[in-house]
Design an enzyme around this catalytic site. Structure first.
Site, short mmCIF file in Angstrom:
data_model
loop_
_atom_site.label_atom_id
_atom_site.label_comp_id
_atom_site.label_asym_id
_atom_site.label_seq_id
_atom_site.Cartn_x
_atom_site.Cartn_y
_atom_site.Cartn_z
N ASN A 9 0.87 -1.18 0.00
CA ASN A 9 0.00 0.00 0.00
C ASN A 9 0.91 1.23 0.00
O ASN A 9 1.47 1.58 1.03
CB ASN A 9 -0.90 -0.02 1.25
N HIS A 96 -9.62 1.02 4.79
CA HIS A 96 -8.34 1.25 5.47
C HIS A 96 -8.55 2.21 6.65
O HIS A 96 -9.37 3.12 6.57
CB HIS A 96 -7.32 1.83 4.48
N GLU A 98 -6.94 4.65 7.62
CA GLU A 98 -6.76 6.07 7.30
C GLU A 98 -8.01 6.63 6.62
O GLU A 98 -8.29 7.84 6.71
CB GLU A 98 -5.50 6.25 6.45
N GLU A 167 -5.39 -5.01 10.49
CA GLU A 167 -4.43 -3.92 10.67
C GLU A 167 -4.80 -3.13 11.93
O GLU A 167 -5.61 -2.19 11.86
CB GLU A 167 -4.47 -2.97 9.47
N GLY A 173 2.19 2.54 10.89
CA GLY A 173 3.12 3.66 10.78
C GLY A 173 3.76 4.07 12.10
O GLY A 173 4.35 5.13 12.21
N SER A 211 3.26 -1.79 10.50
CA SER A 211 4.69 -1.75 10.82
C SER A 211 5.43 -3.05 10.50
O SER A 211 6.36 -3.43 11.22
CB SER A 211 4.91 -1.35 12.29
P1 13P Z 1 2.92 0.69 7.68
O1 13P Z 1 3.47 -0.60 7.11
O2 13P Z 1 3.62 1.91 7.18
O3 13P Z 1 2.78 0.61 9.16
O4 13P Z 1 1.42 0.82 7.09
C1 13P Z 1 0.58 -0.28 7.19
C2 13P Z 1 -0.63 -0.03 6.38
O5 13P Z 1 -1.42 0.84 6.69
C3 13P Z 1 -0.82 -0.83 5.18
O6 13P Z 1 -2.10 -0.64 4.66
#
Ligand code: 13P
Length: 248
Positions: A9, A96, A98, A167, A173, A211
């Site tokens: 992603n 997601h 976000e 997730e 992140g 992460s």
């Molecule tokens: P990171 O791997 O940067 O933590 O992000 C994970 C993510 O949101 C993948 O969709």
């Protein structure tokens, strides 16, 4: 044995030029492995660049990071499922964290997006996961179950096409990943939810995201409940990504 999915992603990184340069390096470094699929989710503007470059490699695929459930209309800024079908996408990320927590996407909207993709034969990479305060309050499964419940009642043959990425929001992140055991517990419950819907739990692909990197990837992938990974930051460098998807 369940097939593994390694999904990148890219979030809001890599425009068309950077995407082309990434794929140039990546394709030189990563030879096909038959036990896994590798899918890229670039920003929509880079999607056709990526798709053109991975075509001809049956193990590689591409999709987008968001989609609208209506087939067409006055929805400024949105992309529809028929457009994805026409372009040759494998699927789209849906729900997601976000989008849910940064852009206010509701459970119901995530469900509508997943339904529209499944009806067209595309794969939703349907993201679920709890916030830190929800985990600390012992509400992890209640939250994930609520997020899954919008898919309740879909035909079993459609449900079996889903990829459900666990997730945890607190792991995205942050450099703080769930332990393989923590993730496995939720992955088992997710499979149990599908079993209750009449789906063979081994038909559903459940990768982990949050992460994931070269240091923790092997331990996570050693856990039999974890069918692959959905990766943000560590998917942005072609050499690192080629190494990460070659683990185990
Ligand atoms: P990171 O791997 O940067 O933590 O992000 C994970 C993510 O949101 C993948 O969709």
């Amino acid at each position: 044995m369940r097939r593994r999915l390694f999904a990148a992603n890219w979030k809001m990184h890599h425009g068309p030029g950077a995407a082309r340069s990434f794929l140039g390096t990546f394709l030189e470094q990563y030879a096909r492995r038959t036990d896994r699929d590798v899918w890229f989710f670039p920003p929509a503007i880079s999607f056709t660049t990526v798709l053109d470059l991975v075509r001809g490699r049956p193990d590689l695929g591409a999709g987008v990071q968001n989609v609208h459930w209506e087939p067409k209309g006055a929805f400024t800024g949105e992309i529809s499922v028929p457009m994805l079908v026409e372009a040759g996408a494998n699927g789209a990320i849906v729900g997601h964290s976000e989008r849910r927590h940064g852009f206010g996407e509701t459970d119901e909207e995530s469900g509508n997006k997943a339904r529209a993709l499944l009806a067209a034969g595309l794969v939703p990479v349907f993201c679920v996961g709890e916030k830190l305060e929800e985990r600390e309050a012992g509400e992890t499964w209640a939250v994930v179950r609520r997020q899954l419940n919008v898919l309740d009642g879909l035909p079993t043959r459609q449900l079996a096409q889903l990829v459900v990425a666990y997730e945890p929001v607190w792991a995205i992140g942050t450099g703080r990943n769930a332990t393989p055991a923590d993730a496995a517990e939720v992955h088992r419950s997710i499979r149990g939810w599908f079993e209750k819907q009449g789906v063979n739990p081994d038909d559903v692909t459940v990768p982990y995201g949050g992460s994931v990197n070269l240091r923790n990837g092997a331990d996570l992938l050693a856990e039999p409940e974890i069918d692959g990974v959905l990766v943000g930051g560590a998917s942005l460098d072609p050499t690192g990504w080629a190494q990460l998807i070659s683990l185990r």
